[in-house]
Design a protein around this motif. Structure first.
Motif, short mmCIF file in Angstrom:
data_model
loop_
_atom_site.label_atom_id
_atom_site.label_comp_id
_atom_site.label_asym_id
_atom_site.label_seq_id
_atom_site.Cartn_x
_atom_site.Cartn_y
_atom_site.Cartn_z
N LYS A 322 -8.53 2.96 4.56
CA LYS A 322 -7.79 4.04 5.72
C LYS A 322 -8.01 3.51 7.12
O LYS A 322 -9.17 2.72 7.49
N LEU A 323 -7.18 4.03 7.83
CA LEU A 323 -7.33 3.31 9.51
C LEU A 323 -8.54 4.41 10.01
O LEU A 323 -8.95 3.59 11.35
N HIS A 324 -8.89 4.97 9.80
CA HIS A 324 -9.45 6.25 10.44
C HIS A 324 -9.46 7.41 9.70
O HIS A 324 -8.85 8.00 9.83
N LYS A 325 -11.44 8.16 9.97
CA LYS A 325 -10.90 9.37 9.32
C LYS A 325 -9.90 10.15 10.08
O LYS A 325 -9.62 10.82 9.05
N ASN A 326 -9.51 10.31 10.61
CA ASN A 326 -8.48 11.04 11.37
C ASN A 326 -7.35 10.59 11.53
O ASN A 326 -5.97 11.03 11.91
N SER A 327 -6.99 10.18 10.60
CA SER A 327 -5.43 9.16 11.02
C SER A 327 -4.27 9.44 10.24
O SER A 327 -3.30 9.16 10.34
N HIS A 328 -4.80 9.26 9.01
CA HIS A 328 -4.38 9.28 8.02
C HIS A 328 -3.16 8.81 7.85
O HIS A 328 -1.82 8.79 7.31
N LEU A 329 -3.35 6.99 7.61
CA LEU A 329 -2.50 6.20 7.55
C LEU A 329 -3.63 5.22 6.91
O LEU A 329 -4.88 4.66 6.79
N TYR A 330 -2.63 4.78 6.01
CA TYR A 330 -3.24 3.24 5.43
C TYR A 330 -2.91 2.22 5.64
O TYR A 330 -1.82 1.50 5.70
N THR A 331 -3.56 1.20 4.98
CA THR A 331 -3.49 -0.55 4.42
C THR A 331 -3.61 -1.44 2.96
O THR A 331 -4.86 -0.78 3.27
N SER A 332 -3.26 -2.10 3.46
CA SER A 332 -3.74 -2.72 2.55
C SER A 332 -3.06 -4.77 2.53
O SER A 332 -1.82 -4.49 3.42
N ASP A 333 -3.35 -5.43 2.09
CA ASP A 333 -3.44 -6.95 2.41
C ASP A 333 -1.86 -6.99 0.42
O ASP A 333 -1.15 -7.44 0.48
N ASN A 334 -1.95 -6.12 -0.60
CA ASN A 334 -0.70 -6.59 -1.30
C ASN A 334 -0.51 -5.00 -1.95
O ASN A 334 -0.51 -3.56 -1.39
N LEU A 335 0.99 -5.64 -1.86
CA LEU A 335 1.53 -4.46 -2.13
C LEU A 335 1.53 -3.50 -2.75
O LEU A 335 1.79 -3.42 -3.89
N GLU A 336 1.58 -1.90 -2.97
CA GLU A 336 1.77 -0.84 -4.28
C GLU A 336 3.22 -0.06 -3.40
O GLU A 336 2.58 0.91 -3.34
N PRO A 337 3.60 0.08 -4.41
CA PRO A 337 4.76 0.04 -3.99
C PRO A 337 5.31 1.61 -4.86
O PRO A 337 6.08 2.42 -4.01
N ALA A 338 4.16 2.13 -5.37
CA ALA A 338 4.13 3.70 -5.74
C ALA A 338 3.43 4.89 -5.19
O ALA A 338 3.44 5.50 -5.57
N PHE A 339 2.86 4.09 -3.56
CA PHE A 339 2.09 5.24 -2.61
C PHE A 339 3.00 6.21 -2.57
O PHE A 339 4.57 5.45 -2.29
N PRO A 340 2.62 7.46 -2.30
CA PRO A 340 3.51 8.98 -2.46
C PRO A 340 4.23 8.59 -0.95
O PRO A 340 3.57 9.84 0.17
N GLY A 341 4.96 8.37 -0.19
CA GLY A 341 5.55 8.01 0.74
C GLY A 341 5.66 7.13 1.78
O GLY A 341 6.92 6.24 0.45
N LYS A 342 5.83 6.51 3.04
CA LYS A 342 6.68 5.45 3.43
C LYS A 342 5.54 4.03 3.68
O LYS A 342 4.68 3.91 4.33
N ILE A 343 6.62 3.36 3.71
CA ILE A 343 5.41 1.70 3.26
C ILE A 343 5.93 0.87 4.54
O ILE A 343 7.53 0.82 4.32
N PHE A 344 5.41 0.24 4.95
CA PHE A 344 6.05 -0.66 6.27
C PHE A 344 5.44 -2.46 6.62
O PHE A 344 4.13 -2.36 6.03
N GLU A 345 6.00 -2.86 6.48
CA GLU A 345 5.26 -4.36 6.68
C GLU A 345 5.49 -4.56 8.06
O GLU A 345 6.73 -4.46 8.72
N ILE A 346 3.59 -4.79 8.41
CA ILE A 346 3.49 -4.75 9.47
C ILE A 346 3.74 -6.79 9.74
O ILE A 346 3.74 -7.34 9.31
N LYS A 347 4.35 -6.41 10.73
CA LYS A 347 4.32 -7.89 11.83
C LYS A 347 3.69 -8.01 12.67
O LYS A 347 3.75 -9.26 13.17
N ALA A 348 3.05 -7.07 13.34
CA ALA A 348 2.04 -7.29 14.45
C ALA A 348 1.58 -5.12 14.55
O ALA A 348 1.73 -5.64 14.65
N THR A 349 0.37 -6.45 14.55
CA THR A 349 -0.54 -5.48 15.42
C THR A 349 -1.24 -5.48 17.24
O THR A 349 -1.80 -6.41 17.50
N LEU A 350 -1.09 -4.60 18.16
CA LEU A 350 -1.22 -4.97 19.11
C LEU A 350 -2.51 -4.14 20.17
O LEU A 350 -2.11 -2.91 19.61
#
Length: 418
Positions: A322-350
């Motif tokens: 989880k990015l932060h307790k209150n952010s309700h966004l998640y991340t991983s290095d391996n794709l989890e296609p069954a996740f119940p929501g939208k998935i984005f391929e990260i191109k950059a973090t600034l």
């Protein structure tokens, strides 16, 4: 109802069929073309068909429907959510001991009939089904439409839910969709403010039927509602294309002091539904890691998951951080296609520094901007970043576990596949 003159041979009928695609507002300015016809009725029929073309497409194909006032259409279920309720009840029937795969229950009733979409779809699971509605005009319209839709077996009863319960025999199933408008037409949410007030007829509902399905406002407070509905066996938070539409409480007369299962479902018009099940205790006991460095993929839960209150358990279940307790966004290095929501391929973090944004992403002039646990709102941030709305690229402004503020640039993985 206008059945006395609205027939296939009438000028009104022909006008409606010829102008289904026309702008009703423009037609309203051409009253001369409607001379000799019931002006308001004709426009309401055209408007009604336009309202259901996407909401209830199976009904749109029937040329002989009659439509009520717009308010009844507004609260009416869509075809997608009505079919979901049908499938839910069908699965419950099949779970009962000794039931055959095609078995029907003897008696069911919709005590808040309205436009009749839910009654239409639920009725196929019963030997006998009652559409109950206190407004006589809606009852006439429903009886006409059920016949036009080749579903004449539904029995239409003009009565309020409270009165019907007092005189009805024992039923196998009751469905209620209490009105969520006050006498001034304003929207209401609290259970006790709706009509009928379920808290007043609660005991009688469970005396008359072992299974009761309540459709409540998508804004309802689940914790407060549970206190008023102690026989809740299941809660279903239903979204359509990621917009929360309904919250369903399944009451079981035999279900007492047991924790209900929560189902967060996102029905999708162009893909399979996303379904996530959990309990409040499993969420309370769940744990996850928090990230100060987003990985290759970013996950945004769908609206139903967030409304149902699953914030930590999805991370644990799918092995995400989880990015932060209150952010309700998640991340991983391996794709989890069954996740119940939208998935984005990260191109950059600034780093979240607007003045440096275009230095690092000089070609990005248009993007979908979302703010999650970030001190600046979308409109203000969009101006600071000089970004046009839309396109296929996304920017998430959020906070990481180390409290750093970031812009995460990514592209959506369509239908959760690359």
């Amino acid at each position: 109802m206008h059945s006395d003159f609205y027939t296939k041979d009438s000028a009104e009928y022909r006008f409606v069929r010829e102008h289904l695609q026309d702008d009703v507002r423009k037609l309203a300015l051409q009253r001369q073309s409607l001379k000799g016809m019931d002006y308001a009725f004709v426009l309401s029929q055209i408007s009604g068909y336009q309202h259901i073309v996407r909401k209830v497409p199976a009904w749109y194909a029937c040329p002989d429907l009659v439509f009520p006032a717009s308010l009844s259409l507004e609260q009416s279920s869509s075809q997608y959510t009505a079919v979901y309720k049908h499938d839910l009840l069908q699965s419950l029937i099949r779970e009962q001991p000794g039931q055959k795969a095609v078995a029907k229950l003897p008696l069911g009733a919709d005590l808040t009939g309205g436009f009749g979409v839910d009654a239409f779809y639920l009725s196929g699971l019963f030997e006998q089904f009652f559409y109950v509605e206190k407004q006589p005009e809606l009852c006439k319209i429903a009886a006409h439409n059920f016949k036009a839709l080749n579903c004449p077996g539904i029995q239409v009863v003009t009565a309020g839910a409270e009165d019907y319960l007092k005189q009805s025999d024992k039923l196998d199933f009751i469905y209620l969709d209490p009105s969520r408008r006050d006498r001034h037409g304003s929207k209401i949410v609290a259970l006790q403010d709706c009509s009928p007030d379920v808290s007043v007829i609660y005991a009688e509902l469970l005396q008359k039927a072992e299974l009761v399905l309540l459709k409540l406002s998508p804004m309802i407070d689940l914790s407060l509602a549970l206190k008023s509905l102690p026989h809740t066996r299941q809660i279903h938070v239903v979204s359509l294309d990621n917009e929360c539409k309904e919250v369903l409480f399944l009451l079981d007369a035999k279900h007492v002091a047991k924790e209900p299962e929560l189902t967060a479902v996102n029905l999708r018009s162009n893909a399979a539904a996303q379904v996530y099940r959990f309990t409040r205790s499993s969420e309370a006991q769940a744990s996850c890691a928090y990230s100060s460095r987003p990985g290759k993929f970013l996950y945004e839960p769908n609206a139903s998951v967030l409304k149902a209150g699953a914030f930590v358990e999805p991370a644990q279940k799918f092995g995400l951080e989880k990015l932060h307790k209150n952010s309700h966004l998640y991340t991983s290095d391996n794709l989890e296609p069954a996740f119940p929501g939208k998935i984005f391929e990260i191109k950059a973090t600034l780093a979240a520094k607007p003045r440096d944004f275009h230095k690092q992403l000089p070609d990005l002039l248009q993007a979908n901007l979302a703010v999650r646990n970030f001190p600046v709102g979308v409109d203000v941030l969009r101006k600071k970043l000089a970004l046009k709305e839309g396109g296929t690229e996304f920017i998430f402004a959020s906070t990481l576990a180390d409290e750093s503020k970031v812009f995460i640039y990514g592209k959506r993985i369509i239908n959760n596949s690359l």
